[in-house]
Design a protein around this motif. Sequence first.
Motif, mmCIF file in Angstrom:
data_model
loop_
_atom_site.group_PDB
_atom_site.id
_atom_site.type_symbol
_atom_site.label_atom_id
_atom_site.label_comp_id
_atom_site.label_asym_id
_atom_site.label_seq_id
_atom_site.Cartn_x
_atom_site.Cartn_y
_atom_site.Cartn_z
ATOM 1 N N ILE A 36 0.872 -1.171 0.000
ATOM 2 C CA ILE A 36 0.000 0.000 0.000
ATOM 3 C C ILE A 36 0.908 1.220 0.000
ATOM 4 N N PHE A 37 0.715 2.078 -1.010
ATOM 5 C CA PHE A 37 1.581 3.245 -1.179
ATOM 6 C C PHE A 37 0.808 4.534 -0.931
ATOM 7 N N SER A 38 1.355 5.365 -0.024
ATOM 8 C CA SER A 38 0.853 6.723 0.185
ATOM 9 C C SER A 38 1.968 7.544 0.812
ATOM 10 N N ARG A 39 2.171 8.722 0.258
ATOM 11 C CA ARG A 39 3.165 9.626 0.846
ATOM 12 C C ARG A 39 2.576 10.426 2.004
ATOM 13 N N ASP A 40 1.282 10.287 2.240
ATOM 14 C CA ASP A 40 0.587 11.016 3.303
ATOM 15 C C ASP A 40 0.705 10.222 4.612
ATOM 16 N N ASP A 41 1.511 10.737 5.553
ATOM 17 C CA ASP A 41 1.750 10.036 6.819
ATOM 18 C C ASP A 41 0.460 9.814 7.606
ATOM 19 N N GLU A 42 -0.413 10.805 7.620
ATOM 20 C CA GLU A 42 -1.666 10.677 8.366
ATOM 21 C C GLU A 42 -2.559 9.597 7.739
ATOM 22 N N ARG A 43 -2.620 9.553 6.436
ATOM 23 C CA ARG A 43 -3.431 8.533 5.750
ATOM 24 C C ARG A 43 -2.895 7.133 6.040
ATOM 25 N N ARG A 44 -1.564 6.970 5.982
ATOM 26 C CA ARG A 44 -0.967 5.668 6.296
ATOM 27 C C ARG A 44 -1.225 5.289 7.744
ATOM 28 N N SER A 45 -1.180 6.259 8.652
ATOM 29 C CA SER A 45 -1.448 5.994 10.065
ATOM 30 C C SER A 45 -2.895 5.542 10.274
ATOM 31 N N ARG A 46 -3.848 6.216 9.616
ATOM 32 C CA ARG A 46 -5.260 5.807 9.720
ATOM 33 C C ARG A 46 -5.453 4.405 9.159
ATOM 34 N N LEU A 47 -4.788 4.117 8.066
ATOM 35 C CA LEU A 47 -4.904 2.792 7.459
ATOM 36 C C LEU A 47 -4.274 1.731 8.358
ATOM 37 N N ASP A 48 -3.133 2.046 8.941
ATOM 38 C CA ASP A 48 -2.473 1.121 9.868
ATOM 39 C C ASP A 48 -3.436 0.717 10.984
ATOM 40 N N LEU A 49 -4.057 1.696 11.617
ATOM 41 C CA LEU A 49 -5.009 1.417 12.688
ATOM 42 C C LEU A 49 -6.215 0.630 12.163
ATOM 43 N N ALA A 50 -6.745 1.035 11.024
ATOM 44 C CA ALA A 50 -7.933 0.375 10.465
ATOM 45 C C ALA A 50 -7.662 -1.086 10.115
ATOM 46 N N LEU A 51 -6.474 -1.393 9.629
ATOM 47 C CA LEU A 51 -6.166 -2.783 9.290
ATOM 48 C C LEU A 51 -6.196 -3.688 10.520
ATOM 49 N N TRP A 52 -5.890 -3.123 11.696
ATOM 50 C CA TRP A 52 -5.947 -3.905 12.934
ATOM 51 C C TRP A 52 -7.359 -4.003 13.486
ATOM 52 N N THR A 53 -8.218 -3.027 13.188
ATOM 53 C CA THR A 53 -9.490 -2.934 13.901
ATOM 54 C C THR A 53 -10.751 -3.066 13.062
ATOM 55 N N PHE A 54 -10.671 -3.041 11.743
ATOM 56 C CA PHE A 54 -11.899 -2.946 10.955
ATOM 57 C C PHE A 54 -12.741 -4.210 10.992
ATOM 58 N N SER A 55 -12.146 -5.354 11.303
ATOM 59 C CA SER A 55 -12.919 -6.596 11.358
ATOM 60 C C SER A 55 -12.420 -7.457 12.508
ATOM 61 N N ALA A 56 -13.355 -7.899 13.324
ATOM 62 C CA ALA A 56 -12.997 -8.774 14.441
ATOM 63 C C ALA A 56 -12.650 -10.180 13.971
#
Length: 146
Positions: A36-56
Amino acid sequence: MSEAPTIDFHFNVDHCVAYACRVVRKARSAGKTVLIFSRDDERRSRLDLALWTFSALDFLPHVDLPSPLAAATPIWLSATPTVAPRDLLLLLDDEPAPQFATWFPQFERVIDVVSLEPAERARARTRFKTYRDAGFLPVAHDIGAT
């Protein structure tokens, strides 16, 4: 991969981070590796968290590059074009990817995710044209259409 891959533009995406998680889950269920490529640090951070939490029910192990765990991890997040043995490149960036002409052909598939926002759609049109003019085959998929 020797020939230029198709670049699938998934547009009219309501929530890009949640959508990216679903794309990654589908790729992993098919046994594919993902960058997953993004130069936006905030977007990558949101995605990082979402990958851990979006599905139980789903475990989507991932690392932000560089990481000593990268070799053993199927999903990578990166702010730089990374030469990598990955199957899928998921683009969550605002501008055309750097070095895309030599970078994209290493992937089986490239997906560019585009939101509903007018400014994002305008930037996506620029990316689409840039990639097409370079000889790639961008294809638009209206995700918002049901």
